[in-house]
Design an enzyme around this catalytic site. Structure first.
Site, short mmCIF file in Angstrom:
data_model
loop_
_atom_site.label_atom_id
_atom_site.label_comp_id
_atom_site.label_asym_id
_atom_site.label_seq_id
_atom_site.Cartn_x
_atom_site.Cartn_y
_atom_site.Cartn_z
N ASN A 111 38.51 49.65 39.65
CA ASN A 111 37.40 49.66 40.62
C ASN A 111 36.66 48.32 40.66
O ASN A 111 35.46 48.26 40.89
CB ASN A 111 36.41 50.82 40.35
CG ASN A 111 35.43 51.09 41.48
OD1 ASN A 111 34.28 51.47 41.24
ND2 ASN A 111 35.82 50.88 42.71
N CYS A 125 41.33 52.92 42.73
CA CYS A 125 42.33 52.06 42.08
C CYS A 125 42.17 52.22 40.57
O CYS A 125 41.59 53.22 40.11
CB CYS A 125 42.21 50.61 42.53
SG CYS A 125 40.65 49.80 42.10
N ASP A 157 48.35 44.81 42.69
CA ASP A 157 47.13 44.53 41.94
C ASP A 157 46.90 43.02 41.86
O ASP A 157 47.70 42.31 41.24
CB ASP A 157 47.28 45.12 40.53
CG ASP A 157 45.95 45.22 39.84
OD1 ASP A 157 45.03 44.44 40.19
OD2 ASP A 157 45.82 46.07 38.95
N CYS A 160 38.82 45.32 41.86
CA CYS A 160 39.60 44.47 42.79
C CYS A 160 39.90 45.16 44.12
O CYS A 160 39.35 44.82 45.16
CB CYS A 160 40.90 44.01 42.15
SG CYS A 160 40.70 42.99 40.68
N ARG A 161 40.82 46.15 44.08
CA ARG A 161 41.35 46.69 45.33
C ARG A 161 40.48 47.74 45.99
O ARG A 161 40.22 47.66 47.21
CB ARG A 161 42.75 47.29 45.07
CG ARG A 161 43.78 46.25 44.70
CD ARG A 161 45.03 46.89 44.12
NE ARG A 161 44.74 47.53 42.84
CZ ARG A 161 45.57 48.33 42.17
NH1 ARG A 161 46.76 48.59 42.69
NH2 ARG A 161 45.22 48.84 41.02
N SER A 162 40.03 48.76 45.23
CA SER A 162 39.27 49.82 45.90
C SER A 162 37.89 49.37 46.39
O SER A 162 37.45 49.83 47.45
CB SER A 162 39.17 51.09 45.04
OG SER A 162 38.49 50.90 43.85
#
Ligand code: 4NP
Length: 154
Positions: A12, A9, A123, A14-16
Protein backbone atom coordinates in the site's frame (compact mmCIF):
# COMPACT_ATOMS: atom_id res chain seq x y z
CA UNK A 1 -26.27 4.12 -2.17
CA UNK A 2 -22.54 4.67 -2.39
CA UNK A 3 -20.49 2.19 -4.38
CA UNK A 4 -17.16 1.42 -2.72
CA UNK A 5 -13.93 0.61 -4.52
CA UNK A 6 -10.87 -0.67 -2.64
CA UNK A 7 -7.55 -1.06 -4.47
CA UNK A 8 -5.23 -3.64 -2.90
CA UNK A 9 -1.50 -4.34 -3.34
CA UNK A 10 1.18 -5.76 -1.05
CA UNK A 11 2.59 -2.74 0.75
CA UNK A 12 0.00 0.00 0.00
CA UNK A 13 2.82 2.41 -0.79
CA UNK A 14 3.43 1.98 -4.56
CA UNK A 15 0.68 0.55 -6.77
CA UNK A 16 -2.63 0.69 -4.90
CA UNK A 17 -2.17 4.31 -3.72
CA UNK A 18 -1.43 5.23 -7.35
CA UNK A 19 -4.60 3.47 -8.50
CA UNK A 20 -6.61 5.12 -5.72
CA UNK A 21 -5.40 8.60 -6.72
CA UNK A 22 -5.89 8.03 -10.48
CA UNK A 23 -9.35 6.53 -10.01
CA UNK A 24 -10.43 9.26 -7.56
CA UNK A 25 -9.52 11.88 -10.20
CA UNK A 26 -11.53 10.00 -12.87
CA UNK A 27 -14.49 9.77 -10.47
CA UNK A 28 -14.23 13.49 -9.65
CA UNK A 29 -13.95 14.44 -13.34
CA UNK A 30 -17.05 12.32 -14.11
CA UNK A 31 -19.01 14.15 -11.38
CA UNK A 32 -19.48 10.92 -9.41
CA UNK A 33 -17.62 11.80 -6.21
CA UNK A 34 -20.81 11.51 -4.13
CA UNK A 35 -21.68 8.11 -5.64
CA UNK A 36 -18.34 6.25 -5.59
CA UNK A 37 -16.04 6.06 -2.52
CA UNK A 38 -12.42 5.18 -3.29
CA UNK A 39 -9.79 3.75 -0.94
CA UNK A 40 -6.69 1.53 -0.93
CA UNK A 41 -4.96 -0.90 1.42
CA UNK A 42 -2.18 -3.50 1.53
CA UNK A 43 -2.27 -7.19 2.32
CA UNK A 44 0.92 -6.70 4.37
CA UNK A 45 1.53 -4.52 7.41
CA UNK A 46 5.20 -3.50 6.96
CA UNK A 47 4.46 0.05 5.78
CA UNK A 48 1.34 0.93 7.81
CA UNK A 49 1.20 4.67 8.52
CA UNK A 50 3.73 5.62 5.84
CA UNK A 51 3.19 8.07 2.99
CA UNK A 52 3.15 6.67 -0.55
CA UNK A 53 6.58 5.82 -2.02
CA UNK A 54 8.31 8.88 -3.46
CA UNK A 55 8.22 7.26 -6.93
CA UNK A 56 4.42 7.08 -6.74
CA UNK A 57 4.15 10.63 -5.39
CA UNK A 58 6.46 11.91 -8.12
CA UNK A 59 4.65 10.26 -11.03
CA UNK A 60 1.27 11.43 -9.69
CA UNK A 61 2.58 14.98 -9.33
CA UNK A 62 3.96 14.86 -12.90
CA UNK A 63 0.44 14.03 -14.07
CA UNK A 64 -1.17 16.72 -11.92
CA UNK A 65 -2.78 14.34 -9.43
CA UNK A 66 -2.78 14.97 -5.69
CA UNK A 67 -2.41 12.21 -3.09
CA UNK A 68 -1.96 12.50 0.66
CA UNK A 69 -3.00 9.04 1.89
CA UNK A 70 -1.16 6.89 4.39
CA UNK A 71 -0.66 3.13 4.13
CA UNK A 72 -2.97 0.78 5.98
CA UNK A 73 -3.65 -2.96 5.97
CA UNK A 74 -6.81 -4.62 4.59
CA UNK A 75 -9.34 -5.31 7.38
CA UNK A 76 -12.18 -7.81 7.60
CA UNK A 77 -14.78 -5.05 7.44
CA UNK A 78 -13.35 -3.87 4.08
CA UNK A 79 -14.63 -7.09 2.56
CA UNK A 80 -18.35 -6.63 2.02
CA UNK A 81 -20.68 -7.27 -0.92
CA UNK A 82 -21.05 -3.58 -1.77
CA UNK A 83 -17.31 -3.18 -2.37
CA UNK A 84 -15.36 -3.77 -5.56
CA UNK A 85 -12.03 -5.19 -4.32
CA UNK A 86 -9.42 -4.55 -6.99
CA UNK A 87 -6.11 -6.41 -6.62
CA UNK A 88 -3.05 -5.21 -8.48
CA UNK A 89 -1.76 -8.70 -9.29
CA UNK A 90 -2.59 -12.39 -8.98
CA UNK A 91 -0.45 -12.76 -5.87
CA UNK A 92 -2.48 -10.03 -4.11
CA UNK A 93 -5.68 -11.79 -5.21
CA UNK A 94 -4.42 -15.12 -3.86
CA UNK A 95 -3.54 -13.48 -0.52
CA UNK A 96 -7.01 -11.89 -0.31
CA UNK A 97 -8.73 -15.20 -1.02
CA UNK A 98 -6.56 -17.03 1.49
CA UNK A 99 -7.18 -14.45 4.24
CA UNK A 100 -10.82 -13.56 3.58
CA UNK A 101 -12.29 -16.43 1.53
CA UNK A 102 -14.22 -16.09 -1.71
CA UNK A 103 -15.92 -12.79 -2.50
CA UNK A 104 -18.19 -12.01 -5.47
CA UNK A 105 -16.28 -8.84 -6.28
CA UNK A 106 -12.60 -9.77 -6.14
CA UNK A 107 -10.95 -8.63 -9.40
CA UNK A 108 -7.55 -7.80 -10.84
CA UNK A 109 -7.22 -4.23 -12.10
CA UNK A 110 -5.96 -5.26 -15.52
CA UNK A 111 -9.05 -7.46 -16.05
CA UNK A 112 -10.60 -4.09 -16.99
CA UNK A 113 -7.76 -2.80 -19.20
CA UNK A 114 -8.05 -2.34 -22.97
CA UNK A 115 -4.63 -3.94 -23.49
CA UNK A 116 -4.62 -7.65 -22.74
CA UNK A 117 -0.98 -8.69 -22.91
CA UNK A 118 -0.27 -7.89 -19.24
CA UNK A 119 -2.50 -9.22 -16.44
CA UNK A 120 -0.52 -8.13 -13.38
CA UNK A 121 0.56 -4.59 -12.49
CA UNK A 122 4.31 -5.09 -11.94
CA UNK A 123 5.72 -4.01 -8.60
CA UNK A 124 7.81 -0.84 -9.08
CA UNK A 125 9.27 -1.16 -5.56
CA UNK A 126 12.22 -3.02 -7.08
CA UNK A 127 12.08 -2.05 -10.79
CA UNK A 128 11.62 1.68 -10.17
CA UNK A 129 9.49 1.91 -13.33
CA UNK A 130 6.70 4.05 -11.92
CA UNK A 131 5.74 5.68 -15.25
CA UNK A 132 5.04 2.27 -16.86
CA UNK A 133 2.95 1.32 -13.84
CA UNK A 134 1.07 4.61 -14.16
CA UNK A 135 0.17 3.88 -17.79
CA UNK A 136 -1.19 0.43 -16.88
CA UNK A 137 -3.10 1.87 -13.92
CA UNK A 138 -4.75 4.54 -16.11
CA UNK A 139 -5.84 1.90 -18.62
CA UNK A 140 -7.27 -0.39 -15.93
CA UNK A 141 -8.98 2.42 -14.03
CA UNK A 142 -10.70 3.77 -17.16
CA UNK A 143 -12.15 0.33 -17.89
CA UNK A 144 -13.12 -0.17 -14.26
CA UNK A 145 -15.02 3.13 -14.13
CA UNK A 146 -16.90 2.30 -17.33
CA UNK A 147 -17.81 -1.14 -15.92
CA UNK A 148 -19.03 0.30 -12.60
CA UNK A 149 -21.07 3.00 -14.35
CA UNK A 150 -22.74 0.31 -16.45
CA UNK A 151 -23.31 -2.18 -13.62
CA UNK A 152 -24.51 0.41 -11.12
CA UNK A 153 -26.46 2.56 -13.59
CA UNK A 154 -24.35 5.69 -12.92
P1 4NP B 1 3.32 -2.14 -3.41
O1 4NP B 1 4.90 -2.32 -3.46
O2 4NP B 1 2.75 -3.50 -3.04
O3 4NP B 1 2.96 -1.74 -4.79
O4 4NP B 1 3.04 -1.08 -2.37
C1 4NP B 1 5.68 -2.87 -2.42
C2 4NP B 1 6.01 -2.11 -1.35
C3 4NP B 1 6.80 -2.65 -0.35
C4 4NP B 1 7.24 -3.96 -0.44
C5 4NP B 1 6.88 -4.72 -1.52
C6 4NP B 1 6.10 -4.18 -2.50
N1 4NP B 1 8.07 -4.51 0.57
O5 4NP B 1 8.52 -5.64 0.42
O6 4NP B 1 8.32 -3.83 1.58
Amino acid sequence: MTVKVLFVCLGNICRSPMAEAVFQKMVDDAGLADKIAVDSAGTGSWHVGEKAHQGTRRVLAQHGIEYNGRARQVRHNDINPQTYIIAMDQSNLNDLQRNFGQHPRFYRLLDFASQNDVQDVPDPYYSGNFEYVYQLVVDGCAGLLATIQQQEGL
